[in-house]
Design a protein around this motif. Structure first.
Motif, PDB file in Angstrom:
ATOM      1  N   VAL A 177     -98.287 -43.032 -22.884  1.00 13.47           N
ATOM      2  CA  VAL A 177     -97.708 -43.224 -23.041  1.00 13.47           C
ATOM      3  C   VAL A 177     -96.601 -41.503 -24.366  1.00 13.47           C
ATOM      4  N   GLN A 178     -96.219 -41.524 -24.344  1.00  9.63           N
ATOM      5  CA  GLN A 178     -94.928 -40.462 -25.530  1.00  9.63           C
ATOM      6  C   GLN A 178     -93.884 -40.729 -26.693  1.00  9.63           C
ATOM      7  N   LYS A 179     -94.099 -40.164 -27.348  1.00  9.71           N
ATOM      8  CA  LYS A 179     -93.313 -40.008 -28.520  1.00  9.71           C
ATOM      9  C   LYS A 179     -93.093 -38.559 -29.495  1.00  9.71           C
ATOM     10  N   CYS A 180     -91.801 -38.873 -30.455  1.00 10.57           N
ATOM     11  CA  CYS A 180     -91.877 -38.525 -30.889  1.00 10.57           C
ATOM     12  C   CYS A 180     -92.549 -38.456 -32.301  1.00 10.57           C
ATOM     13  N   ASP A 181     -93.811 -37.257 -32.014  1.00  7.02           N
ATOM     14  CA  ASP A 181     -94.285 -36.399 -33.454  1.00  7.02           C
ATOM     15  C   ASP A 181     -94.223 -35.339 -34.569  1.00  7.02           C
ATOM     16  N   LEU A 182     -92.931 -35.449 -34.250  1.00  2.00           N
ATOM     17  CA  LEU A 182     -92.096 -33.669 -35.823  1.00  2.00           C
ATOM     18  C   LEU A 182     -92.975 -32.951 -35.553  1.00  2.00           C
ATOM     19  N   CYS A 183     -93.447 -32.716 -34.159  1.00  2.00           N
ATOM     20  CA  CYS A 183     -94.199 -31.743 -33.842  1.00  2.00           C
ATOM     21  C   CYS A 183     -95.056 -31.101 -35.083  1.00  2.00           C
ATOM     22  N   GLY A 184     -95.507 -31.805 -35.721  1.00  2.00           N
ATOM     23  CA  GLY A 184     -96.806 -31.225 -37.095  1.00  2.00           C
ATOM     24  C   GLY A 184     -95.929 -31.542 -37.815  1.00  2.00           C
ATOM     25  N   GLY A 185     -94.049 -30.919 -38.137  1.00  2.00           N
ATOM     26  CA  GLY A 185     -93.726 -31.301 -39.700  1.00  2.00           C
ATOM     27  C   GLY A 185     -92.741 -29.803 -39.215  1.00  2.00           C
ATOM     28  N   ASP A 186     -92.822 -29.500 -37.936  1.00  2.00           N
ATOM     29  CA  ASP A 186     -91.563 -28.191 -37.600  1.00  2.00           C
ATOM     30  C   ASP A 186     -90.834 -28.898 -36.287  1.00  2.00           C
ATOM     31  N   PRO A 187     -90.239 -30.282 -36.408  1.00  2.00           N
ATOM     32  CA  PRO A 187     -89.357 -30.077 -35.212  1.00  2.00           C
ATOM     33  C   PRO A 187     -88.566 -28.800 -34.563  1.00  2.00           C
ATOM     34  N   ALA A 188     -88.903 -28.789 -33.341  1.00  2.00           N
ATOM     35  CA  ALA A 188     -88.197 -27.762 -32.292  1.00  2.00           C
ATOM     36  C   ALA A 188     -86.495 -28.179 -32.469  1.00  2.00           C
ATOM     37  N   CYS A 189     -86.658 -29.572 -32.051  1.00  2.00           N
ATOM     38  CA  CYS A 189     -85.232 -29.736 -32.261  1.00  2.00           C
ATOM     39  C   CYS A 189     -84.096 -29.984 -33.189  1.00  2.00           C
ATOM     40  N   ALA A 190     -84.614 -29.926 -34.302  1.00  2.00           N
ATOM     41  CA  ALA A 190     -84.235 -29.685 -35.334  1.00  2.00           C
ATOM     42  C   ALA A 190     -83.524 -27.947 -35.460  1.00  2.00           C
ATOM     43  N   ASP A 191     -84.380 -27.388 -35.010  1.00  2.00           N
ATOM     44  CA  ASP A 191     -84.192 -25.982 -35.287  1.00  2.00           C
ATOM     45  C   ASP A 191     -83.683 -25.821 -33.880  1.00  2.00           C
ATOM     46  N   ALA A 192     -83.237 -26.080 -33.057  1.00  2.00           N
ATOM     47  CA  ALA A 192     -83.047 -25.820 -32.174  1.00  2.00           C
ATOM     48  C   ALA A 192     -81.351 -26.371 -32.177  1.00  2.00           C
TER      49      ALA A 192
END
Length: 158
Positions: A110-125
């Motif tokens: 399974v996969q789920k959001c992991d907040l990209c380790g504290g630097d979410p790519a979705c928010a940056d993009a």
């Protein structure tokens, strides 16, 4: 200070940059099908709404996992899937009331959001600011006060 993804659907244009950034960050490829964030398209209204794991306090996915493959990242507070431990039983996908834990056929995990380790790519993009990564405490009275100020609810002159 814990931070959370804040989604403002009114700002979403449906460009899918968040999905592309997520898939690239996690799989090194631009494939929206591999994204951990999805943009839901309300065809009847034309509205687009990004959605992903809310990293909820209850964490039904974490509590439901029979092999304890989902743990809490102490730094970000994200509920993270350990792919080595995950057996692909999908119990967490059933337990999540929001449908944001997904089974990946290719890996059997399974996969789920992991907040990209504290630097979410979705928010940056996100080009419109529909997805931001903000202080988790920005809620309650301070948030209502800010909205009131935005709406012109200032103190009247005597």
């Amino acid at each position: 200070m814990q931070k959370v993804l804040h989604i403002d659907p009114a700002k979403c244009t449906g460009c899918l940059q968040c999905e592309m950034a997520c898939s690239f960050e996690n799989y090194g490829t631009y494939a929206t099908s591999k994204s951990r964030i999805k943009v839901f398209d309300f065809h009847h209204t034309g509205r687009k709404v990004p959605y992903t794991c809310t990293q909820c306090d209850e964490a039904w996915c974490l509590h439901a996992c029979p092999v304890e493959a989902i743990t809490v990242d102490k730094v970000t507070g994200a509920k993270v899937v350990n792919e080595t431990t995950c057996v692909g039983c999908k119990v967490c996908t059933i337990a999540c009331p929001f449908g944001t834990v997904n089974y990946v056929q290719e890996t059997g995990k399974v996969q789920k959001c992991d907040l990209c380790g504290g630097d979410p790519a979705c928010a940056d993009a996100c080009p419109t600011g529909a997805i931001t990564f903000i202080d988790a405490n920005w809620t309650g009275i301070d948030r209502m006060k800010q909205w009131a100020d935005k709406l012109g609810n200032q103190t009247a002159a005597a």
